[in-house]
Design a protein around this motif. Structure first.
Motif, PDB file in Angstrom:
ATOM      1  N   ASP A  51     -20.895 -26.054 124.819  1.00  0.00           N
ATOM      2  CA  ASP A  51     -20.125 -25.539 123.815  1.00  0.00           C
ATOM      3  C   ASP A  51     -19.757 -26.448 122.710  1.00  0.00           C
ATOM      4  N   GLY A  52     -19.798 -25.702 121.387  1.00  0.00           N
ATOM      5  CA  GLY A  52     -19.278 -26.416 120.331  1.00  0.00           C
ATOM      6  C   GLY A  52     -18.730 -25.297 119.217  1.00  0.00           C
ATOM      7  N   GLY A  53     -18.605 -25.946 117.976  1.00  0.00           N
ATOM      8  CA  GLY A  53     -18.111 -24.959 117.113  1.00  0.00           C
ATOM      9  C   GLY A  53     -18.044 -25.540 115.692  1.00  0.00           C
ATOM     10  N   TYR A  54     -17.940 -24.825 114.497  1.00  0.00           N
ATOM     11  CA  TYR A  54     -17.510 -25.286 113.325  1.00  0.00           C
ATOM     12  C   TYR A  54     -16.430 -25.216 113.051  1.00  0.00           C
ATOM     13  N   VAL A  74     -23.945 -20.606  88.705  1.00  0.00           N
ATOM     14  CA  VAL A  74     -24.619 -21.372  89.864  1.00  0.00           C
ATOM     15  C   VAL A  74     -24.406 -20.680  91.303  1.00  0.00           C
ATOM     16  N   GLN A  75     -25.365 -19.955  91.749  1.00  0.00           N
ATOM     17  CA  GLN A  75     -25.267 -19.175  93.037  1.00  0.00           C
ATOM     18  C   GLN A  75     -25.559 -19.820  94.225  1.00  0.00           C
ATOM     19  N   LEU A  76     -24.858 -19.399  95.261  1.00  0.00           N
ATOM     20  CA  LEU A  76     -24.984 -19.836  96.705  1.00  0.00           C
ATOM     21  C   LEU A  76     -26.083 -19.062  97.361  1.00  0.00           C
ATOM     22  N   GLU A  77     -26.760 -19.839  98.196  1.00  0.00           N
ATOM     23  CA  GLU A  77     -27.870 -19.178  99.103  1.00  0.00           C
ATOM     24  C   GLU A  77     -27.821 -19.790 100.453  1.00  0.00           C
ATOM     25  N   VAL A  78     -27.578 -19.262 101.602  1.00  0.00           N
ATOM     26  CA  VAL A  78     -27.618 -20.058 102.571  1.00  0.00           C
ATOM     27  C   VAL A  78     -28.761 -19.470 103.380  1.00  0.00           C
ATOM     28  N   ILE A  79     -29.334 -20.454 103.838  1.00  0.00           N
ATOM     29  CA  ILE A  79     -30.898 -20.382 104.684  1.00  0.00           C
ATOM     30  C   ILE A  79     -30.522 -20.783 106.107  1.00  0.00           C
ATOM     31  N   ARG A  80     -31.137 -20.059 107.018  1.00  0.00           N
ATOM     32  CA  ARG A  80     -31.339 -20.767 108.510  1.00  0.00           C
ATOM     33  C   ARG A  80     -32.432 -21.453 108.621  1.00  0.00           C
ATOM     34  N   GLU A  81     -32.484 -22.310 109.794  1.00  0.00           N
ATOM     35  CA  GLU A  81     -33.874 -23.203 109.931  1.00  0.00           C
ATOM     36  C   GLU A  81     -34.867 -22.513 109.883  1.00  0.00           C
ATOM     37  N   SER A  82     -35.249 -21.167 110.160  1.00  0.00           N
ATOM     38  CA  SER A  82     -36.309 -20.403 109.922  1.00  0.00           C
ATOM     39  C   SER A  82     -36.630 -20.247 108.581  1.00  0.00           C
ATOM     40  N   GLY A  83     -35.868 -20.299 107.795  1.00  0.00           N
ATOM     41  CA  GLY A  83     -35.956 -20.065 106.225  1.00  0.00           C
ATOM     42  C   GLY A  83     -35.507 -18.563 105.840  1.00  0.00           C
ATOM     43  N   VAL A  84     -34.963 -18.045 106.648  1.00  0.00           N
ATOM     44  CA  VAL A  84     -34.333 -16.366 106.279  1.00  0.00           C
ATOM     45  C   VAL A  84     -32.865 -16.706 106.084  1.00  0.00           C
ATOM     46  N   VAL A  85     -32.540 -15.890 104.886  1.00  0.00           N
ATOM     47  CA  VAL A  85     -31.173 -15.787 104.640  1.00  0.00           C
ATOM     48  C   VAL A  85     -30.021 -15.485 105.639  1.00  0.00           C
ATOM     49  N   ARG A  86     -29.065 -16.081 105.527  1.00  0.00           N
ATOM     50  CA  ARG A  86     -28.119 -15.842 106.540  1.00  0.00           C
ATOM     51  C   ARG A  86     -26.841 -15.317 106.124  1.00  0.00           C
ATOM     52  N   HIS A  87     -26.392 -14.351 106.289  1.00  0.00           N
ATOM     53  CA  HIS A  87     -25.067 -13.681 105.389  1.00  0.00           C
ATOM     54  C   HIS A  87     -23.920 -13.733 106.410  1.00  0.00           C
ATOM     55  N   HIS A  88     -22.886 -14.276 106.060  1.00  0.00           N
ATOM     56  CA  HIS A  88     -21.483 -14.189 106.648  1.00  0.00           C
ATOM     57  C   HIS A  88     -21.389 -15.162 107.806  1.00  0.00           C
ATOM     58  N   TRP A  89     -22.337 -15.797 108.178  1.00  0.00           N
ATOM     59  CA  TRP A  89     -22.332 -16.669 109.331  1.00  0.00           C
ATOM     60  C   TRP A  89     -23.241 -17.886 109.014  1.00  0.00           C
ATOM     61  N   PRO A  90     -22.879 -19.068 108.888  1.00  0.00           N
ATOM     62  CA  PRO A  90     -21.469 -19.725 108.936  1.00  0.00           C
ATOM     63  C   PRO A  90     -20.392 -19.555 107.888  1.00  0.00           C
ATOM     64  N   ILE A  91     -21.137 -18.989 106.660  1.00  0.00           N
ATOM     65  CA  ILE A  91     -20.149 -18.962 105.416  1.00  0.00           C
ATOM     66  C   ILE A  91     -19.520 -17.613 105.276  1.00  0.00           C
ATOM     67  N   HIS A 111     -16.209 -20.794 102.019  1.00  0.00           N
ATOM     68  CA  HIS A 111     -15.568 -21.192 103.432  1.00  0.00           C
ATOM     69  C   HIS A 111     -16.164 -20.766 104.606  1.00  0.00           C
ATOM     70  N   CYS A 112     -16.059 -21.619 105.460  1.00  0.00           N
ATOM     71  CA  CYS A 112     -16.344 -21.300 106.954  1.00  0.00           C
ATOM     72  C   CYS A 112     -15.091 -21.273 107.593  1.00  0.00           C
ATOM     73  N   CYS A 113     -15.084 -20.163 108.336  1.00  0.00           N
ATOM     74  CA  CYS A 113     -13.676 -19.950 108.946  1.00  0.00           C
ATOM     75  C   CYS A 113     -13.715 -20.198 110.498  1.00  0.00           C
ATOM     76  N   GLY A 114     -14.384 -21.215 110.962  1.00  0.00           N
ATOM     77  CA  GLY A 114     -14.330 -21.446 112.327  1.00  0.00           C
ATOM     78  C   GLY A 114     -15.251 -20.772 113.053  1.00  0.00           C
ATOM     79  N   HIS A 115     -16.564 -21.276 113.689  1.00  0.00           N
ATOM     80  CA  HIS A 115     -17.275 -20.008 114.325  1.00  0.00           C
ATOM     81  C   HIS A 115     -17.918 -20.898 115.443  1.00  0.00           C
ATOM     82  N   SER A 116     -17.914 -20.514 116.622  1.00  0.00           N
ATOM     83  CA  SER A 116     -18.179 -20.865 117.891  1.00  0.00           C
ATOM     84  C   SER A 116     -19.722 -20.882 118.069  1.00  0.00           C
ATOM     85  N   TYR A 117     -20.504 -21.973 118.722  1.00  0.00           N
ATOM     86  CA  TYR A 117     -21.826 -21.707 119.173  1.00  0.00           C
ATOM     87  C   TYR A 117     -21.967 -22.818 120.422  1.00  0.00           C
ATOM     88  N   GLY A 118     -23.045 -22.656 121.189  1.00  0.00           N
ATOM     89  CA  GLY A 118     -23.469 -23.444 122.204  1.00  0.00           C
ATOM     90  C   GLY A 118     -24.617 -22.970 122.596  1.00  0.00           C
TER      91      GLY A 118
END
Length: 218
Positions: A51-54, A74-91, A111-118
């Motif tokens: 288990d881990g977490g941001y 200037v606009q932010l865009e969050v991309i996951r490893e697959s290249g797909v846009v990721r909304h709300h998580w982890p930002i 902001h990132c408000c602390g997310h768990s992963y594992g």
């Protein structure tokens, strides 16, 4: 004749002894290799469920041109490893209907408000790793007038050394997962629930180059 036989017998015995020794050595060597291989198979292969977490982190970027003037829009865009846009998580404050944008002072905050992963990680021979063996990877891209001007891995921000960050208590308004994925329109920012925590503050300053195709990668 008897003397000849007596003379030949020790030589034959010596050859047999040599062959026996070689056979014994081969058997021992094979057994040793079998033990080594078995040991590698047992001690070098294992499965770990981890288990881990941001952390709670606030990222504050400042954009300016080569003359030092602030760059807005200037606009932010969050991309996951697959290249797909990721909304709300982890930002948390990047979601459909809301995109963090640099203001007239060139400042962009998200902001990132602390997310768990594992996950489950399988390790073979102490080297080969298969499965979920580390933190997920996301990239924060920054676009100006539709063009990519800067890019930084989010993990570099979330896990920035303490020497590169400060800590500050602050309150932010972010939607809940139910509001993001429930299908209904997300309320206005002032109507969102508040989150008050101590955030790690990570700052970066980016020069937006005028030359087309120049991207700052941190």
């Amino acid at each position: 004749m008897r003397d000849a036989q007596a003379y030949a017998s020790p030589e034959v015995d010596a050859n047999n002894t040599s062959r026996s020794f070689l056979k014994l050595f081969a058997v021992v060597a094979v057994a040793f290799l079998a033990v080594v291989v078995s040991g590698l198979g047992i001690t070098g292969s294992y499965t770990e469920i981890w288990d881990g977490g941001y952390p709670y982190v606030a990222c504050e970027f400042t954009f300016h041109d080569t003359d030092g003037n602030p760059v807005s829009g200037v606009q932010l865009e969050v991309i996951r490893e697959s290249g797909v846009v990721r909304h709300h998580w982890p930002i948390d404050d990047f979601y459909i209907g809301r995109v963090p944008v640099s203001d007239k002072n060139g400042k962009l905050i998200f902001h990132c408000c602390g997310h768990s992963y594992g996950g489950t990680c399988h390790t073979y021979f102490h080297v080969i790793k298969i499965g979920d063996c580390g933190a997920p990877e996301y990239t924060c891209n920054f676009l100006h007038n539709g063009k990519l001007v800067a890019s930084v891995p989010f993990n570099d921000l979330a896990f920035a050394p303490e020497s590169q960050s400060t800590r500050q208590g602050r309150t932010v308004r972010i939607p809940t997962p139910e509001q993001v994925y429930g299908g209904a329109a997300i309320p206005a920012v002032d109507d969102l629930p508040e989150v008050t925590r101590e955030f790690k503050i990570v700052t970066r300053s980016i020069i937006v180059q005028n030359s087309e195709g120049h991207v700052t990668r941190l």
